[in-house]
Design a protein around this motif. Structure first.
Motif, mmCIF file in Angstrom:
data_model
loop_
_atom_site.group_PDB
_atom_site.id
_atom_site.type_symbol
_atom_site.label_atom_id
_atom_site.label_comp_id
_atom_site.label_asym_id
_atom_site.label_seq_id
_atom_site.Cartn_x
_atom_site.Cartn_y
_atom_site.Cartn_z
ATOM 1 N N ASN A 156 -44.993 4.521 -45.661
ATOM 2 C CA ASN A 156 -46.025 5.150 -46.681
ATOM 3 C C ASN A 156 -47.246 4.077 -46.065
ATOM 4 O O ASN A 156 -47.048 3.269 -45.223
ATOM 5 N N HIS A 157 -48.138 4.032 -46.122
ATOM 6 C CA HIS A 157 -49.252 3.229 -45.079
ATOM 7 C C HIS A 157 -49.557 1.795 -46.034
ATOM 8 O O HIS A 157 -49.850 0.902 -44.926
ATOM 9 N N LEU A 158 -48.528 1.767 -46.791
ATOM 10 C CA LEU A 158 -48.991 0.303 -47.753
ATOM 11 C C LEU A 158 -48.254 -0.561 -46.434
ATOM 12 O O LEU A 158 -47.949 -1.803 -46.386
ATOM 13 N N MET A 159 -46.375 0.128 -46.315
ATOM 14 C CA MET A 159 -45.634 -0.624 -45.702
ATOM 15 C C MET A 159 -45.979 -0.506 -44.367
ATOM 16 O O MET A 159 -45.828 -2.290 -43.657
ATOM 17 N N TRP A 160 -47.086 -0.216 -43.768
ATOM 18 C CA TRP A 160 -47.231 0.375 -42.397
ATOM 19 C C TRP A 160 -48.050 -1.230 -42.233
ATOM 20 O O TRP A 160 -48.811 -2.333 -41.585
ATOM 21 N N LEU A 161 -48.976 -1.517 -43.753
ATOM 22 C CA LEU A 161 -50.148 -2.260 -43.704
ATOM 23 C C LEU A 161 -49.329 -3.610 -43.400
ATOM 24 O O LEU A 161 -49.955 -4.461 -43.295
ATOM 25 N N LEU A 162 -47.957 -3.925 -44.466
ATOM 26 C CA LEU A 162 -47.696 -4.990 -44.425
ATOM 27 C C LEU A 162 -47.124 -5.000 -43.678
ATOM 28 O O LEU A 162 -46.827 -6.611 -42.767
ATOM 29 N N ALA A 163 -46.922 -4.758 -42.496
ATOM 30 C CA ALA A 163 -45.860 -4.785 -41.149
ATOM 31 C C ALA A 163 -47.018 -4.820 -40.208
ATOM 32 O O ALA A 163 -46.539 -6.160 -39.621
ATOM 33 N N GLY A 164 -48.271 -4.862 -40.115
ATOM 34 C CA GLY A 164 -49.331 -4.778 -39.230
ATOM 35 C C GLY A 164 -49.710 -6.301 -39.778
ATOM 36 O O GLY A 164 -49.780 -7.684 -38.745
ATOM 37 N N ALA A 165 -49.576 -6.403 -40.898
ATOM 38 C CA ALA A 165 -50.599 -8.578 -41.386
ATOM 39 C C ALA A 165 -49.731 -8.991 -40.988
ATOM 40 O O ALA A 165 -49.255 -10.613 -40.804
ATOM 41 N N ALA A 166 -47.927 -8.690 -41.011
ATOM 42 C CA ALA A 166 -46.867 -9.813 -40.759
ATOM 43 C C ALA A 166 -47.282 -9.817 -39.155
ATOM 44 O O ALA A 166 -46.630 -11.472 -38.955
ATOM 45 N N PHE A 167 -47.174 -9.114 -38.244
ATOM 46 C CA PHE A 167 -47.516 -9.214 -36.499
ATOM 47 C C PHE A 167 -48.350 -9.974 -36.304
ATOM 48 O O PHE A 167 -48.321 -10.483 -36.095
ATOM 49 N N ILE A 168 -49.909 -9.665 -37.331
ATOM 50 C CA ILE A 168 -50.327 -10.553 -36.758
ATOM 51 C C ILE A 168 -50.707 -11.954 -36.995
ATOM 52 O O ILE A 168 -51.329 -13.138 -37.251
ATOM 53 N N ALA A 169 -50.082 -12.247 -38.381
ATOM 54 C CA ALA A 169 -50.011 -13.616 -38.892
ATOM 55 C C ALA A 169 -48.728 -14.092 -37.913
ATOM 56 O O ALA A 169 -49.251 -15.311 -37.378
ATOM 57 N N ILE A 170 -48.061 -13.632 -37.417
ATOM 58 C CA ILE A 170 -47.188 -14.559 -36.480
ATOM 59 C C ILE A 170 -46.802 -14.547 -35.340
ATOM 60 O O ILE A 170 -47.390 -15.782 -34.494
ATOM 61 N N PHE A 171 -48.312 -13.456 -34.862
ATOM 62 C CA PHE A 171 -48.450 -13.552 -33.554
ATOM 63 C C PHE A 171 -49.924 -14.262 -33.101
ATOM 64 O O PHE A 171 -49.447 -14.741 -32.047
ATOM 65 N N PHE A 172 -51.390 -13.756 -33.887
ATOM 66 C CA PHE A 172 -51.914 -14.915 -32.843
ATOM 67 C C PHE A 172 -52.385 -16.399 -34.282
ATOM 68 O O PHE A 172 -52.295 -16.908 -33.901
ATOM 69 N N PHE A 173 -51.789 -16.264 -35.264
ATOM 70 C CA PHE A 173 -51.939 -17.285 -36.184
ATOM 71 C C PHE A 173 -50.669 -18.222 -36.612
ATOM 72 O O PHE A 173 -50.045 -19.134 -37.111
ATOM 73 N N ARG A 174 -49.127 -18.029 -35.709
ATOM 74 C CA ARG A 174 -47.996 -18.518 -35.797
ATOM 75 C C ARG A 174 -47.439 -19.028 -37.036
ATOM 76 O O ARG A 174 -47.333 -20.178 -37.025
ATOM 77 N N VAL A 175 -47.440 -18.135 -38.185
ATOM 78 C CA VAL A 175 -47.256 -18.550 -39.404
ATOM 79 C C VAL A 175 -45.859 -18.346 -39.672
ATOM 80 O O VAL A 175 -45.394 -17.343 -39.369
ATOM 81 N N PRO A 176 -45.142 -19.535 -39.569
ATOM 82 C CA PRO A 176 -43.623 -19.883 -39.868
ATOM 83 C C PRO A 176 -43.241 -18.398 -40.810
ATOM 84 O O PRO A 176 -43.287 -17.321 -41.382
#
Length: 456
Positions: A156-176
């Motif tokens: 669902n859309h909420l799961m897509w948002l979680l995946a997108g947020a995780a990608f942004i966090a690790i790719f752009f902000f280097r979140v562990p």
């Protein structure tokens, strides 16, 4: 006798459910997996899903993901822990031990042989040619894993948002990675309470759960006898593991090997976030503190670890082998033996905790199957992992397609057109034509060897 009992419990009837695999059949499968488990955790998980869920139907989709999500929470190599879990589920404690050992044993011997070539001859032309084909295929395998897991987890859309947020966090902000897992779990716990429909297995808008037919261990399979929690079993397991750990250390000669045993035992407990999260710790200890190898050798070991089957953390076997060889533990006439023993010590103490984590906590995890309070956080973690795997695919792709690049100059050195075409062809073979990962790897290795031979 054990296989017959499990077969009766899992219910081999006329409902299309496959027969419960015998211990011997499972043994040969886990051994084969140890030789073909390329692609890091994402590729290894993709191989197990394709084999065990889709083709052999030994376990259902939901049970597979339930186990995978739990393994994501633990320190250590999640793909190997998943193999231990599934082996335990199918054939009790010995099934888990065999699955876990065979997952890493081929990699240990392959890495030992390649490291010997690396140290004794310094001629890696043949190996480089094979890796020139395998590396682009690994990029395709990891990208394919992101697509396959995403197509099932992002319901669902909420799961897509979680995946997108995780990608942004690790790719752009280097979140562990551990923080991403914890954050996703907290969001899943809250979402399971406030928006349960979005976190139900197979629930939510746009859900497209695939069903591959009845499995040996299906969604509705009653709890197996060996999966029920027992304090007696737990204490026996913990006591045996601690005694084994202490016994091996006592049997080792004091010095380099005991230093390795203690160091890699510590490393095994801080591997949250996968191999890349613990590599700086291994580098600091192996290169700076103990001097087992040099910095450039560590980089070469990482390249070997990325391009051979088994978990990436198997680079510890390379570190151990080089350390044993460099320190001439058994004299200058027995360098290979010294390297092999040191590599085995590093591997044993790195992976022993994984068996304890899974075999001790497996009954608890099985008891939570279908419990939304437990499955909702795990569903959120799966969605976040899709974003993390996509980041990993881009990371691999960047290093393979622009091998001379750096963070300061991300596209320097020119584009490797052969690797790009081979990665694209491998992805199409996996995605469009459903060709097995083993065949894709084999053909890619031959093409890479042929191309390298022509170029050189």
């Amino acid at each position: 006798m054990m296989d017959k009992e499990l077969a009766l419990q899992t219910g081999n009837s006329n409902d299309g459910r496959p027969a419960h695999p015998g211990f011997r059949e499972a043994f040969w499968y886990w051994l084969k997996l140890g030789f073909i488990s390329f692609g890091g955790p994402a590729g290894q998980i993709a191989i197990m899903h394709q084999d065990l869920v889709e083709k052999r139907r030994w376990i259902s989709e939901r049970r597979f993901l339930h186990a995978l999500n739990f393994c994501m929470l633990l320190p250590g190599p999640e793909a190997q822990q998943l193999a231990i879990y599934l082996g335990w589920l199918l054939h009790r404690t010995w099934g888990g031990i065999v699955a876990g050992v065979l997952f890493v044993l081929p990699s240990l011997f392959i890495l030992a042989a390649l490291t010997w070539v690396y140290l004794a001859f310094g001629d890696m032309t043949l190996v480089q040619g094979i890796f020139a084909g395998i590396k682009p295929a690994v990029v395709a395998i990891v990208l394919f894993a992101a697509w396959r897991i995403g197509s099932r987890a992002l319901k669902n859309h909420l799961m897509w948002l979680l995946a997108g947020a995780a990608f942004i966090a690790i790719f752009f902000f280097r979140v562990p990675f551990p923080l991403i897992v914890v954050g996703a779990a907290l969001l899943g716990a809250l979402g399971g309470k406030w928006l349960p429909g979005y976190f139900q297995p197979g629930g939510g808008h746009g859900a497209t759960d695939k069903h591959f037919g009845s499995a040996v261990i299906d969604d509705d399979t009653p709890p197996l006898a060996h999966t029920r929690h027992s304090y007696r079993h737990l204490f026996k397991l913990l006591g045996s593991a601690l005694a084994l750990w202490a016994l091996v250390i006592l049997l080792l000669p004091a010095g380099t090997l005991t230093d390795m045993a203690v160091f890699f035992s510590k490393a095994a407990l801080v591997t949250f976030g996968g191999a890349y999260a613990v590599l700086p710790y291994v580098y600091q200890g192996g290169v700076e503190s103990y001097g087992w190898l040099t910095g450039p050798q560590m980089v070469d070991g990482l390249a070997l670890g990325e391009s051979t089957p088994g978990p990436l953390i198997m680079v510890v076997a390379f570190v151990g082998f080089v350390g044993g060889w460099t320190f001439e533990l058994f004299g200058s006439d027995h360098l290979f033996l010294a390297g092999l023993v040191a590599a085995s010590v590093a591997t044993f103490f790195t992976f022993l905790p994984s068996f304890v984590f899974i075999l001790a906590s497996g009954p608890l995890v099985e008891s939570t199957h279908g419990d939304l309070k437990f499955t909702a956080p795990l569903s959120a973690i799966t969605a976040a992992v899709v974003g993390v795997i996509l980041n990993l695919a881009l990371f691999f792709g960047w290093h393979v397609l622009w091998p001379q690049a750096s963070a300061e100059q991300p596209f320097v050195g020119g584009f490797e057109w052969f690797s790009g075409l081979l990665a694209l062809a491998a992805f199409i073979a996996l995605w469009r034509f459903n060709i097995s990962i083993l065949k894709v790897l084999a053909v890619s290795a031959l093409l890479g060897l042929g191309f390298t031979t022509l170029v050189l």
